[in-house]
Design an enzyme around this catalytic site. Structure first.
Site, PDB file in Angstrom:
ATOM      1  N   LEU A  85     -46.130  -3.938  34.021  1.00 28.69           N
ATOM      2  CA  LEU A  85     -45.987  -5.405  34.080  1.00 28.69           C
ATOM      3  C   LEU A  85     -45.562  -5.861  35.478  1.00 28.69           C
ATOM      4  CD1 LEU A  85     -42.720  -6.112  34.190  1.00 28.69           C
ATOM      5  CD2 LEU A  85     -42.857  -5.696  31.763  1.00 28.69           C
TER       6      LEU A  85
ATOM      7  N   GLY B 121     -49.895 -10.608  54.797  1.00 27.03           N
ATOM      8  CA  GLY B 121     -48.631 -11.347  54.761  1.00 27.03           C
ATOM      9  C   GLY B 121     -47.517 -10.588  55.453  1.00 27.03           C
TER      10      GLY B 121
ATOM     11  N   CYS C  92     -40.251  -2.297  43.045  1.00 27.05           N
ATOM     12  CA  CYS C  92     -41.134  -1.175  42.696  1.00 27.05           C
ATOM     13  C   CYS C  92     -41.870  -0.544  43.876  1.00 27.05           C
ATOM     14  CB  CYS C  92     -42.128  -1.616  41.630  1.00 27.05           C
ATOM     15  SG  CYS C  92     -41.310  -1.942  40.068  1.00 27.05           S
TER      16      CYS C  92
END
Ligand code: NAD
Length: 438
Positions: free
Chosen positions: A154, A254, A261
């Site tokens: 997730l 970016g 993580c």
């Protein structure tokens, strides 16, 4: 309906617990953090995650979700026990397994009937066997148990929908029967379920995160070359992404990846390779490029302002990405430190991460809103691409600033518009080696 216990109520544990409860199971969440458990009992969320609060309150009211600090209470009816405690970075880049060890030990000590232990924490390859050894060492009687690895994929910010509609569910075990029982829990999600061995499942998680981090560093490297050659990396990435073999995801140049993580998982994978005598050159390059992207922000500010000593720099956004308050390994922290070391004063504003930031970024002045932030700033840096930053009143921003210098670390503004508005504007990889607007 199954009885499920989840150990750890952080981003993964709480989402796992509430989603299984919402699917009709009876779930008990156990955490050693008393404050978090007390808060949850009162309906106060320990983390910011869109949609979480409503789901927790609804399932707790329905009697399907409860919280405790007691392993004995939490495990009394458990058929499945999900371990979802943190595995932060250790001193040498390895995963620190102290919380997994403590959880395994406490499960062993409280275990008085057969259960399936499911490891959701991201743990080094081989840890499943080790968890089984710890439980065996601490269980008081000869109770039967099996260990299944079930890595979680997730994303913070969309954690509930990711859990409820996963691209795949990976299960690894030496005990096929146990893995199939865990698979049953996921059947309502109608997702692809892959069953493999323990170590392979653990490796799938690391390889997936390392691959995504590699895509980010790849496009960041391309962005640096674009800057030197006058091309626009945003369009380059779009053009690349139309190729079905490549796709559009994770190709946004970016200030580099951050969060709880990617940084630690890439490091831990490199560590695992190194201790086995392998040379993870690509992983090392991925990490190096990521650091470079942060230094590039400071270099661009120096191009615009000269020395940063005595200058005031405002950071737009602090969280490592939008829709979360997580600031672990957030680029903002590293960039702020570099700016402070260079003698600049740093201010910041973030729509949800301010409370966390107050703890994690001492020495940064936190502003109430964007316009309070920009007043008197010598430069602004976009660190997090929150939606609310995309349609600011840029004329007002320009007029409130000491100098209209904007370094766009997420490429959220259009260079031509910014130039028209009179900003000195530098994005990432958008052909501005010559210094942007006059
Ligand atoms: N955060 C993410 O987006 C994400 C995504 C996929 C996988 N993961 C992995 O999932 C794991 C959990 O990550 P997280 O971000 O949810 O962590 P977190 O730091 O948000 O939460 C961990 C929780 O575990 C609790 N805890 C620690 N030791 C305990 C113990 N012995 N018994 C009971 N509770 C204990 C802590 O108090 C805390 O509430 C990590 O291995 C992480 O790498 C995280």
């Amino acid at each position: 309906m199954k009885n499920i216990t989840v150990i750890g109520v952080g981003y993964v544990g709480l989402v796992t617990g509430v989603c299984f409860a919402d699917l009709g199971n009876r779930v008990v969440c156990v955490d050693i953090n008393e404050q978090r458990i007390d808060d949850l009992k009162q309906g106060v969320m320990p983390i910011y995650e869109p949609g979480l609060e409503e789901l927790v309150i609804r399932n707790a009211r329905a009697g399907r979700l409860s919280f405790t600090t007691s392993y004995a209470e939490g495990l009394s009816e458990a058929e499945f026990v999900f371990i979802a405690v943190g595995t932060p970075e250790g001193v040498d880049g390895e995963a620190d397994l102290q919380y997994v060890r403590m959880a395994a030990r406490s499960i062993g000590e409280a275990m008085d009937h057969p259960m399936i232990i499911v490891n959701k924490s991201t743990v080094p390859v081989g840890t499943g066997d080790w968890v089984a050894d710890i439980i065996r060492e601490y269980r008081s009687s000869d109770v039967d148990f099996a260990v299944v690895s079930n890595p979680e994929f997730l994303r913070e910010g969309s954690a509930i929908s990711d859990f409820m509609a996963p691209d795949r569910v990976v299960l690894g075990s030496l005990n096929r029967d146990a893995a199939e029982k865990v698979a049953q829990l996921y059947l309502p999600l109608r997702a692809t379920i892959m069953i493999t061995d323990l170590r392979t499942a653990e490796m799938i998680k690391y390889a997936s995160n390392a691959f995504l981090a590699t895509r980010i560093s790849f496009i960041n490297e391309i962005s640096n070359i674009c800057e030197a050659l006058g091309a626009d990396v945003k369009e380059v990435a779009t053009g690349m992404g139309y190729d079905k073999r490549i796709g559009h995801a994770f190709l946004d140049a970016g200030v580099g990846y951050g969060g709880s993580c990617f940084p630690k998982d890439v490091k831990a994978l490199a560590y695992m390779a190194e201790i086995k005598g392998r040379h993870p050159q690509l992983l090392r390059a991925v990490m190096e490029i990521n650091q470079y992207q942060r230094r590039a922000v400071v270099r661009k500010l120096e191009d615009a302002l000269g020395s940063l000593r005595g200058k005031t720099v405002g950071l737009l956004g602090l969280a490592f990405k939008p829709n979360t308050d997580d600031m672990r390994e957030a680029p903002a922290i590293h960039i702020a430190r570099m700016l402070q070391t260079a003698g600049a004063s740093v201010r910041a504003y973030d729509p949800v991460a301010m409370k966390v930031a107050a703890r994690m970024t001492p020495g940064i002045e936190l502003a109430e809103d964007v316009y309070a932030l920009v007043e008197g700033c010598d430069a602004l840096v976009v660190i997090t691409e929150w939606n609310e930053f995309k349609h600011l009143d840029l004329r007002r921003v320009r007029d409130l600033m000491n100098r209209p210098v904007l370094i766009d670390g997420r490429n959220i503004y259009d260079p031509a518009t910014m130039k028209e508005l009179g900003f000195y504007y530098r994005g990432v990889g958008r052909g501005y080696e010559d210094g942007g607007a006059e």
